[in-house]
Design an enzyme around this catalytic site. Structure first.
Site, PDB file in Angstrom:
ATOM      1  N   GLU A 202       4.280   1.066   3.627  1.00 58.30           N
ATOM      2  CA  GLU A 202       4.933  -0.261   2.570  1.00 58.30           C
ATOM      3  C   GLU A 202       5.529  -1.113   4.178  1.00 58.30           C
ATOM      4  O   GLU A 202       5.302  -1.998   3.613  1.00 58.30           O
ATOM      5  CB  GLU A 202       6.047  -0.014   1.971  1.00 58.30           C
ATOM      6  CG  GLU A 202       6.942  -1.133   0.992  1.00 58.30           C
ATOM      7  CD  GLU A 202       7.770  -0.690  -0.646  1.00 58.30           C
ATOM      8  OE1 GLU A 202       8.117   0.391  -0.001  1.00 58.30           O
ATOM      9  OE2 GLU A 202       8.247  -1.286  -1.196  1.00 58.30           O
ATOM     10  N   ASP A 280       6.509  -1.350  -9.377  1.00 61.90           N
ATOM     11  CA  ASP A 280       7.418  -0.559  -9.009  1.00 61.90           C
ATOM     12  C   ASP A 280       8.589  -1.096  -9.543  1.00 61.90           C
ATOM     13  O   ASP A 280       8.891  -0.296 -10.265  1.00 61.90           O
ATOM     14  CB  ASP A 280       7.152  -1.909  -7.966  1.00 61.90           C
ATOM     15  CG  ASP A 280       7.596  -0.718  -6.382  1.00 61.90           C
ATOM     16  OD1 ASP A 280       8.110   0.821  -6.979  1.00 61.90           O
ATOM     17  OD2 ASP A 280       7.974  -0.981  -5.314  1.00 61.90           O
TER      18      ASP A 280
HETATM   19  N1  HPA Z   1       9.326   1.937  -2.188  1.00 66.37           N
HETATM   20  C1  HPA Z   1       9.814   2.921  -1.331  1.00 66.37           C
HETATM   21  N2  HPA Z   1      10.631   3.675  -2.523  1.00 66.37           N
HETATM   22  C2  HPA Z   1      10.865   3.240  -4.237  1.00 66.37           C
HETATM   23  C3  HPA Z   1      10.792   2.398  -4.053  1.00 66.37           C
HETATM   24  C4  HPA Z   1       9.914   0.943  -3.522  1.00 66.37           C
HETATM   25  O1  HPA Z   1       9.527   0.524  -3.869  1.00 66.37           O
HETATM   26  N3  HPA Z   1      11.310   1.440  -5.927  1.00 66.37           N
HETATM   27  C5  HPA Z   1      11.658   3.191  -5.563  1.00 66.37           C
HETATM   28  N4  HPA Z   1      12.230   4.145  -4.928  1.00 66.37           N
HETATM   29 ZN    ZN Z   2       8.134   2.216  -4.957  1.00 68.81          ZN
END
Ligand code: HPA
Ligand code: ZN
Length: 338
Positions: A202, A280
């Site tokens: 990410e 998400d």
């Molecule tokens: N990324 C990492 N940790 C998280 C996320 C995310 O998008 N959402 C909730 N915890």
């Molecule tokens: Zn996530």
């Protein structure tokens, strides 16, 4: 460009959501209601003020507010109400199966028992299955900014409940907390028969995706955007048919991409990767699953075949049995042909 026929297709297609943090479905209205019910002080005067605070420049910016929001979740009923509200929205979007994350450490570190969170979430999931026909799997995430010993302690807390928890995941602040940090606890989770997945790529580099695959032996990659920087890794993901749970509006709101046109979804499909569309943390990022489908379909001008492929990937990449996957995929093909 918006396209009403495409929106109608998105609306009616059966789909699975594979990347949803239940605590990230806490809408500002419920944040206020639960703060009042539980006598918890929150640093906002109105729902509008809360929404205005949801302007993030990166993942950590968001996480700071996300963990603050969790403070209003105190009782089993709070976790039920939170999960039920999500399921009602999912049903409206024609979601037929959910695999949701929860963050036990976000609760136990505030003095809320593991069982309180688990029981409230599970009671709603069971009621949603009975009443709305939405099947589910429940995945507990380890917070990667904490130590592996703390993750091990969380897995110990889950041991009496392994018939109620289907998998483990890895979330929270990615950069500086590589998958390799959690190699032993993931090995133990696998030995216990749990499914395994992890957020990777990410914000973190392609090496984190590789570590998640090689060291944690994950079945899916959550996000996976930055895997596209490494052709050998792309080849590996395509060869093994690894499902990627992409979250377009999350990517935009956390500045992982500058514009939806830069979403990796089209490139992933073109490369033969098993991309899926997910919300998400929908209360924070401006939309549930169909809003994510519409946003990315408009920005990338996705074809009918590509939209159907994304929905099909969501069932194929789930932890359902092969028979259930086949049944859902037959239903979605019938819905696509209408
Ligand atoms: N990324 C990492 N940790 C998280 C996320 C995310 O998008 N959402 C909730 N915890
Ligand atoms: Zn996530």
């Amino acid at each position: 460009m918006p396209n009403p026929d495409r929106d109608a297709l998105i609306a009616r297609l059966p789909k699975a959501e594979l990347h949803l943090h239940i605590e990230g479905s806490l809408e500002p209205e419920m944040l206020f209601a639960l703060a009042g019910r539980n006598g918890v002080a929150i640093p906002f005067a109105s729902v509008e003020e809360v929404r205005a605070a949801y302007s993030f420049s990166n993942l950590q910016d968001f996480l700071d507010i996300y963990y603050q929001g969790m403070a209003v979740l105190q009782t089993e009923q709070d976790f039920f109400d939170l999960t039920w509200a999500y399921l009602e929205r999912a049903a409206a979007d024609h979601v037929r199966h959910v695999e949701i994350f929860f963050d036990p450490q976000g609760h136990t570190e505030r003095g809320v028992a593991f069982e309180t969170a688990l029981s409230g979430i599970e009671r709603a999931l069971k009621a949603g299955e009975a009443g709305m026909g939405i099947t589910y799997r429940l995945i507990m995430c380890f917070l990667r900014h904490l130590s592996e010993a703390e993750a091990e302690a969380t897995l110990d807390q889950a041991l009496p409940h392994l018939d109620r928890i289907h998998g483990v995941g890895l979330d929270s602040s990615e950069v500086g907390h590589p998958p390799s940090k959690f190699q032993r606890v993931f090995a133990r989770a696998r030995e216990l028969g749990l499914h395994v997945t992890a957020h990777a790529g990410e914000e973190g580099p392609p090496e984190y995706v590789r570590e998640a695959l090689d060291l944690l032996q994950v079945e899916r990659i959550d996000h996976g955007n930055r895997a596209l920087e490494d052709p050998a890794l792309v080849h590996h993901l395509a060869r093994d048919g690894v499902t990627l749970t992409v979250c377009p509006l999350s990517n935009l709101r956390l500045c992982v991409i500058d514009r939806l046109e830069d979403s990796p979804v089209r490139r992933m499909l073109d490369l033969g990767l098993k991309a899926t569309i997910n919300s998400d943390d929908p209360a924070y990022f401006g939309g549930y699953i169909n809003a994510n489908f519409r946003a990315v379909a408009d920005a990338l001008d996705l074809s009918v075949a590509e939209i159907v492929q994304l929905a099909e990937n969501s069932f194929a990449g789930s932890f359902l049995t092969d028979a259930d996957k086949a049944r859902h995929i037959a239903d979605l093909r019938a819905a696509a042909a209408l």
